[in-house]
Write a protein that holds these residues in place. Structure first.
Motif, PDB file in Angstrom:
ATOM      1  N   PRO A 132       8.446  12.626  38.080  1.00 10.98           N
ATOM      2  CA  PRO A 132       9.425  13.223  39.003  1.00 10.98           C
ATOM      3  C   PRO A 132      10.868  13.206  38.487  1.00 10.98           C
ATOM      4  CG  PRO A 132       9.026  10.967  39.647  1.00 10.98           C
ATOM      5  CD  PRO A 132       8.206  11.208  38.403  1.00 10.98           C
ATOM      6  N   PHE A 133      11.112  12.481  37.382  1.00 12.50           N
ATOM      7  CA  PHE A 133      12.510  12.162  37.055  1.00 12.50           C
ATOM      8  C   PHE A 133      13.363  13.363  36.642  1.00 12.50           C
ATOM      9  CE2 PHE A 133      10.217   8.103  36.457  1.00 12.50           C
ATOM     10  CZ  PHE A 133      10.785   7.442  37.528  1.00 12.50           C
ATOM     11  N   PRO A 134      12.837  14.342  35.857  1.00 14.53           N
ATOM     12  CA  PRO A 134      13.713  15.484  35.549  1.00 14.53           C
ATOM     13  C   PRO A 134      14.153  16.218  36.818  1.00 14.53           C
ATOM     14  CG  PRO A 134      11.706  15.571  34.225  1.00 14.53           C
ATOM     15  CD  PRO A 134      11.519  14.484  35.211  1.00 14.53           C
ATOM     16  N   GLU A 135      13.248  16.290  37.787  1.00 19.62           N
ATOM     17  CA  GLU A 135      13.551  16.989  39.034  1.00 19.62           C
ATOM     18  C   GLU A 135      14.546  16.191  39.874  1.00 19.62           C
ATOM     19  OE1 GLU A 135       9.983  17.796  41.109  1.00 19.62           O
ATOM     20  OE2 GLU A 135      10.919  19.128  42.557  1.00 19.62           O
ATOM     21  N   LEU A 136      14.314  14.880  39.952  1.00 23.09           N
ATOM     22  CA  LEU A 136      15.218  14.035  40.740  1.00 23.09           C
ATOM     23  C   LEU A 136      16.623  14.022  40.139  1.00 23.09           C
ATOM     24  CD1 LEU A 136      13.012  10.965  41.735  1.00 23.09           C
ATOM     25  CD2 LEU A 136      13.395  13.103  42.944  1.00 23.09           C
ATOM     26  N   ALA A 137      16.691  14.160  38.800  1.00 26.21           N
ATOM     27  CA  ALA A 137      18.014  14.196  38.165  1.00 26.21           C
ATOM     28  C   ALA A 137      18.820  15.387  38.662  1.00 26.21           C
ATOM     29  CB  ALA A 137      17.859  14.254  36.641  1.00 26.21           C
ATOM     30  N   GLY A 138      18.126  16.491  38.965  1.00 27.84           N
ATOM     31  CA  GLY A 138      18.819  17.671  39.483  1.00 27.84           C
ATOM     32  C   GLY A 138      19.231  17.523  40.925  1.00 27.84           C
TER      33      GLY A 138
ATOM     34  N   HIS B   6      20.115   9.916  16.867  1.00 31.37           N
ATOM     35  CA  HIS B   6      20.737  10.967  16.068  1.00 31.37           C
ATOM     36  C   HIS B   6      19.966  12.273  16.143  1.00 31.37           C
ATOM     37  CE1 HIS B   6      17.745  10.455  12.899  1.00 31.37           C
ATOM     38  NE2 HIS B   6      17.951   9.163  12.997  1.00 31.37           N
ATOM     39  N   THR B   7      19.281  12.491  17.250  1.00 37.97           N
ATOM     40  CA  THR B   7      18.539  13.726  17.385  1.00 37.97           C
ATOM     41  C   THR B   7      19.074  14.539  18.548  1.00 37.97           C
ATOM     42  OG1 THR B   7      16.964  12.565  18.754  1.00 37.97           O
ATOM     43  CG2 THR B   7      16.413  12.802  16.445  1.00 37.97           C
ATOM     44  N   ALA B   8      19.025  15.845  18.402  1.00 31.79           N
ATOM     45  CA  ALA B   8      19.505  16.733  19.461  1.00 31.79           C
ATOM     46  C   ALA B   8      18.432  16.922  20.512  1.00 31.79           C
ATOM     47  CB  ALA B   8      19.846  18.072  18.840  1.00 31.79           C
ATOM     48  N   ASN B   9      18.786  17.487  21.653  1.00 27.65           N
ATOM     49  CA  ASN B   9      17.784  17.783  22.681  1.00 27.65           C
ATOM     50  C   ASN B   9      16.839  18.854  22.161  1.00 27.65           C
ATOM     51  OD1 ASN B   9      18.817  16.009  24.440  1.00 27.65           O
ATOM     52  ND2 ASN B   9      19.838  17.500  25.734  1.00 27.65           N
ATOM     53  N   PRO B  10      15.545  18.589  22.132  1.00 28.86           N
ATOM     54  CA  PRO B  10      14.607  19.615  21.688  1.00 28.86           C
ATOM     55  C   PRO B  10      14.480  20.717  22.744  1.00 28.86           C
ATOM     56  CG  PRO B  10      13.626  17.434  21.689  1.00 28.86           C
ATOM     57  CD  PRO B  10      14.888  17.344  22.444  1.00 28.86           C
ATOM     58  N   HIS B  11      13.817  21.762  22.378  1.00 29.37           N
ATOM     59  CA  HIS B  11      13.687  22.935  23.257  1.00 29.37           C
ATOM     60  C   HIS B  11      12.206  23.287  23.380  1.00 29.37           C
ATOM     61  CE1 HIS B  11      14.874  27.420  24.008  1.00 29.37           C
ATOM     62  NE2 HIS B  11      14.310  26.844  25.044  1.00 29.37           N
ATOM     63  N   ASP B  34      10.783  15.106  30.145  1.00 20.49           N
ATOM     64  CA  ASP B  34      11.461  13.845  30.449  1.00 20.49           C
ATOM     65  C   ASP B  34      11.459  12.911  29.238  1.00 20.49           C
ATOM     66  OD1 ASP B  34      12.750  12.027  32.273  1.00 20.49           O
ATOM     67  OD2 ASP B  34      10.918  10.864  32.199  1.00 20.49           O
ATOM     68  N   SER B  35      10.326  12.868  28.573  1.00 20.23           N
ATOM     69  CA  SER B  35      10.192  11.950  27.450  1.00 20.23           C
ATOM     70  C   SER B  35      11.136  12.305  26.298  1.00 20.23           C
ATOM     71  CB  SER B  35       8.737  11.969  26.981  1.00 20.23           C
ATOM     72  OG  SER B  35       8.578  11.225  25.849  1.00 20.23           O
ATOM     73  N   LEU B  36      11.300  13.600  26.044  1.00 20.58           N
ATOM     74  CA  LEU B  36      12.133  14.037  24.918  1.00 20.58           C
ATOM     75  C   LEU B  36      13.501  14.519  25.364  1.00 20.58           C
ATOM     76  CD1 LEU B  36       9.397  16.083  23.013  1.00 20.58           C
ATOM     77  CD2 LEU B  36      10.176  13.791  22.483  1.00 20.58           C
ATOM     78  N   GLN B  37      13.750  14.469  26.688  1.00 22.47           N
ATOM     79  CA  GLN B  37      15.013  15.011  27.233  1.00 22.47           C
ATOM     80  C   GLN B  37      15.203  16.445  26.724  1.00 22.47           C
ATOM     81  OE1 GLN B  37      17.104  13.331  29.564  1.00 22.47           O
ATOM     82  NE2 GLN B  37      15.199  12.188  29.631  1.00 22.47           N
ATOM     83  N   ALA B  38      14.141  17.215  26.857  1.00 20.71           N
ATOM     84  CA  ALA B  38      14.118  18.543  26.239  1.00 20.71           C
ATOM     85  C   ALA B  38      14.667  19.606  27.179  1.00 20.71           C
ATOM     86  CB  ALA B  38      12.688  18.900  25.848  1.00 20.71           C
ATOM     87  N   LYS B  39      15.144  20.669  26.578  1.00 20.01           N
ATOM     88  CA  LYS B  39      15.484  21.868  27.335  1.00 20.01           C
ATOM     89  C   LYS B  39      14.186  22.633  27.570  1.00 20.01           C
ATOM     90  CE  LYS B  39      17.905  26.223  27.045  1.00 20.01           C
ATOM     91  NZ  LYS B  39      18.489  27.245  26.203  1.00 20.01           N
ATOM     92  N   LEU B  40      14.063  23.271  28.734  1.00 20.80           N
ATOM     93  CA  LEU B  40      12.820  23.980  29.055  1.00 20.80           C
ATOM     94  C   LEU B  40      13.116  25.445  29.367  1.00 20.80           C
ATOM     95  CD1 LEU B  40       9.750  23.920  29.755  1.00 20.80           C
ATOM     96  CD2 LEU B  40      10.419  23.406  32.100  1.00 20.80           C
ATOM     97  N   HIS B  70      18.293  21.107  32.041  1.00 23.52           N
ATOM     98  CA  HIS B  70      18.461  22.251  31.132  1.00 23.52           C
ATOM     99  C   HIS B  70      17.192  23.093  31.224  1.00 23.52           C
ATOM    100  CE1 HIS B  70      21.721  19.903  29.458  1.00 23.52           C
ATOM    101  NE2 HIS B  70      20.876  18.913  29.269  1.00 23.52           N
ATOM    102  N   SER B  71      17.205  24.081  32.084  1.00 23.79           N
ATOM    103  CA  SER B  71      16.027  24.940  32.150  1.00 23.79           C
ATOM    104  C   SER B  71      16.451  26.352  32.507  1.00 23.79           C
ATOM    105  CB  SER B  71      15.017  24.416  33.179  1.00 23.79           C
ATOM    106  OG  SER B  71      15.398  24.774  34.474  1.00 23.79           O
ATOM    107  N   ASP B  72      15.700  27.306  32.022  1.00 21.70           N
ATOM    108  CA  ASP B  72      15.954  28.695  32.394  1.00 21.70           C
ATOM    109  C   ASP B  72      14.638  29.463  32.380  1.00 21.70           C
ATOM    110  OD1 ASP B  72      15.512  28.740  29.708  1.00 21.70           O
ATOM    111  OD2 ASP B  72      17.182  30.038  29.203  1.00 21.70           O
ATOM    112  N   ARG B  73      14.695  30.685  32.873  1.00 21.60           N
ATOM    113  CA  ARG B  73      13.507  31.535  32.962  1.00 21.60           C
ATOM    114  C   ARG B  73      13.790  32.845  32.257  1.00 21.60           C
ATOM    115  NH1 ARG B  73      10.418  29.476  37.595  1.00 21.60           N
ATOM    116  NH2 ARG B  73      11.508  27.557  38.076  1.00 21.60           N
ATOM    117  N   GLN B  74      12.858  33.279  31.460  1.00 24.63           N
ATOM    118  CA  GLN B  74      13.053  34.505  30.689  1.00 24.63           C
ATOM    119  C   GLN B  74      11.901  35.457  30.951  1.00 24.63           C
ATOM    120  OE1 GLN B  74      15.666  35.283  28.810  1.00 24.63           O
ATOM    121  NE2 GLN B  74      16.679  33.291  29.039  1.00 24.63           N
ATOM    122  N   LEU B  75      12.261  36.679  31.274  1.00 23.15           N
ATOM    123  CA  LEU B  75      11.262  37.702  31.548  1.00 23.15           C
ATOM    124  C   LEU B  75      11.408  38.800  30.496  1.00 23.15           C
ATOM    125  CD1 LEU B  75       9.141  38.264  33.763  1.00 23.15           C
ATOM    126  CD2 LEU B  75      10.875  39.580  34.954  1.00 23.15           C
TER     127      LEU B  75
END
Lengths: 302, 331
Positions: A132-138, B6-11, B34-40, B70-75
């Motif tokens: 749930p944590f990414p969602e709760l962060a928002g 020293h790593t950037a947020n993955p995507h 969540d684990s990688l703090q990634a952009k989605l 960090h998330s977005d939707r692409q169509l």
């Protein structure tokens, strides 16, 4: 939850095909041996089979009823969660004596509502075994979310935090004992809803209820062609497969709804409900965030 | 310094057709985010004239990701595989997520796997799972085990690089897996046409060579099994309790008449699968055969070669790591 009017047979096929194919092969063998091999001793009297069918129907109906009972209770609990969320937010927004010039008091009041939104999302993720944590962060911000990471039961931690916020409001003189008691009873209702959902999630339907009908359905389906072959001859597989498919489909369909929090199309539509709760509560806070409603996709809503 | 620092947020690019399988993959994607703090990015490619419906569906799919930091939707519209590949080419430092299609258990003689079609066109790694893979192990917050299957036939080490990068990012152990064939008369013929090690000492030497290139900041374990590839690989994966298996694209994809599918050797894999395509088709890693190892080690002492390799390593950045300066320099 399935909203479309018709369910394609293709959905039932993956769960039934193994049993059906074996039975159809057996039906064909029985019909061929009876008609072409003159194995007339294969034929059974249909009357005992009819009695067995009646007993089997009672079993199947009982199981379907029990599975539907679990599904419907889950839906009722989430309906109750919708109502309680609105009630708790209304109480927080109107029962607390907030000095609007005091930003700390305004923030505390709004924070209770935001925690209620977070609770709903956290409960959904808790039941679906989702992070749930990414969602709760928002919803709550990163700092407050990170403080929740140490908890195994995040929704329970959120109710605790809401209770602490009420205690803080009481210490600030925003709340008297009577109103605190009323708000705290809403939190107790939330805890009860969570506990009931966890009960459904963690307690499967007794295995006897699911395995015995399955065995009986299989036994009945093996006997059906033997009872039909004297009358239908070479057309036995057609009728027998139809009867078998009906019984297996009922058996399978009831099995599909007995676990309503398993992240499938048969689930309680928790994503849509939690989004609905969030939209309503944000409206109450006058935060009309541009979040779209969750609609059905191809007749399925999650 | 921590490997994560020293790593950037993955995507992550989650390509979806809104199927049940895509929905079932949401908890796995949430865990990775969540684990990688990634952009989605949620990506959907629709056919002509279906934009309004696709837009509504995309808004409703994975609704909780609207709250992700960090998330977005692409169509996009057009051909599905080409559209996904085109989008991924615009985001080279990303990883594509594509769940399997829902199994119908009906005969589909002309069915071609969309995932393998996409995999042949993209240059980004693809995270997926196989249809028969049930109960995918949960990704721990940190640590865990990343497995990388070495077939011995590969000429590139892109997949080892990705596996090492993932292990570094997650502070996990990297397990290099190798399956030796059972001894048979066919081996004599195979030895004529393949550089693949056919005995345990040669395999160990090959894996040692590869492990030496990974870098000291990743804990590497080597596991070798003998027998049928499918069963032995699954056994090795269960033994090392890996959550993720990284394979070379050419190993994962099986080419058949008029269509492609996933290799049967991976069928019993209990892990999530990351397929890594070659980033630069014209360049090889020049993995030495075992008998050439000594010569390479001698050359590796020369600073000019070190600089050259460093330049190649920097040009082939992983989707995970921002700083590759220490990777794949000969040990």
């Amino acid at each position: 939850m399935i909203l479309r009017d018709s369910i394609p047979l293709q959905r039932l096929w993956p769960r039934t095909y193994k049993r059906l194919l074996v039975l159809v092969a057996f039906d064909c063998a029985v019909a061929a041996l009876y008609v072409f091999g003159d194995w007339h001793w294969l034929s059974l009297d249909a009357l005992p089979l009819g009695t067995l069918g009646s007993a089997l129907t009672i079993f199947l109906a009982f199981r379907a009823n029990a599975a539907y009972g679990r599904w419907w209770e889950a839906r009722q609990l989430w309906g109750q969660l919708v109502n309680t969320s609105r009630a708790l937010s209304r109480q927080a927004l109107t029962a607390l004596d907030v000095d609007t010039a005091n930003p700390q008091q305004v923030a505390l009041r709004n924070d209770i509502v935001m925690h209620q939104i977070a609770f709903v999302h956290a409960l959904r993720c808790h039941l679906r075994k989702q992070n749930p944590f990414p969602e709760l962060a928002g919803v709550l911000g990163r700092a407050q979310t990170d403080a929740l990471r140490g908890y195994g039961n995040v929704p329970n931690a959120l109710t605790l935090r809401m209770a602490e916020q009420l205690q803080q409001a009481r210490e600030l003189g925003m709340l008297d004992s009577l109103r605190w008691s009323s708000l705290d009873s809403s939190l107790t209702t939330l805890a009860n809803i969570q506990g009931s959902c966890e009960r459904i999630k963690n307690t499967p339907l007794p295995r006897q209820f699911s395995s015995l009908p399955r065995v009986l359905v299989d036994a009945y389906c093996w006997l059906v062609p033997l009872a039909l072959v004297a009358g239908l001859g070479i057309f036995t597989p057609v009728a027998s497969a139809l009867i078998s498919f009906t019984l297996i489909a009922i058996d399978t369909a009831s099995g599909a709804i007995e676990d309503p929090f398993e992240n499938t199309v048969n689930d309680t539509p928790m994503t849509a409900l939690s989004r609905g709760i969030e939209l309503t509560l944000r409206e109450m806070l006058d935060q009309r965030k541009a979040l779209p409603e969750v609609r059905a996709i191809d007749g399925f809503v999650y | 310094m921590s490997p994560m620092s020293h790593t950037a947020n993955p995507h992550l690019i989650f390509a979806t057709n809104f199927s049940e399988a895509c929905h079932a993959a949401i908890p796995m994607v949430a865990q990775w985010v969540d684990s990688l703090q990634a952009k989605l990015t949620l990506l959907h490619v629709h056919g002509r004239g279906a934009q309004a419906q696709a837009s509504r569906a995309l808004d409703s799919f994975f609704a909780e990701s609207a709250h992700y930091p960090h998330s977005d939707r692409q169509l996009l519209s057009g051909a599905t595989a080409a559209g996904i590949a085109e989008f991924c080419s615009q985001h080279p430092q990303s990883m594509l997520v594509m769940p399997p299609s829902v199994r119908t258990y009906l005969p589909r003689p002309f069915h071609s796997s969309l995932r393998t079609e996409v995999l042949r066109q993209v240059t980004t790694p693809m995270l997926t799972m196989l249809p028969d893979t049930y109960a995918v192990p949960e990704l721990p917050k940190t640590g865990g085990r990343v497995a990388c299957w070495i077939t011995g036939d590969e000429t590139r080490l892109d997949h080892v690089r990705e596996a090492a990068s993932l292990a570094r990012q997650r502070d996990a152990e990297l397990h290099l897996l190798f399956v030796l064939p059972e001894v048979s008369e066919g081996l004599m013929l195979e030895a004529l046409y393949s550089e693949r090690p056919l005995a345990e000492p040669a395999a160990m030497q090959r894996l040692d060579d590869i492990a030496a290139r990974v870098g000291d900041d990743v804990r590497v374990r080597i596991q070798i099994g003998t027998g049928d590839t499918q069963r032995t690989l699954a056994k090795l994966l269960r033994q090392c309790r890996a959550q993720t298996l990284v394979v070379d694209r050419d190993t994962a994809v099986r080419k058949r008449l008029l269509r492609t599918s996933f290799a049967s050797a991976l069928r019993e894999s209990p892990c999530l699968l990351i397929c890594v395509p070659p980033r630069f088709k014209q360049q090889n890693d020049l993995l030495p055969p075992p008998n050439a190892r000594q010569a390479l080690e001698e050359k590796a002492q020369r600073p000019s070669l070190v600089v050259a390799r460093r330049a190649i390593a920097q040009s082939r950045r992983s989707w995970l790591a921002a700083d590759w300066s220490s990777d794949f320099v000969p040990a």
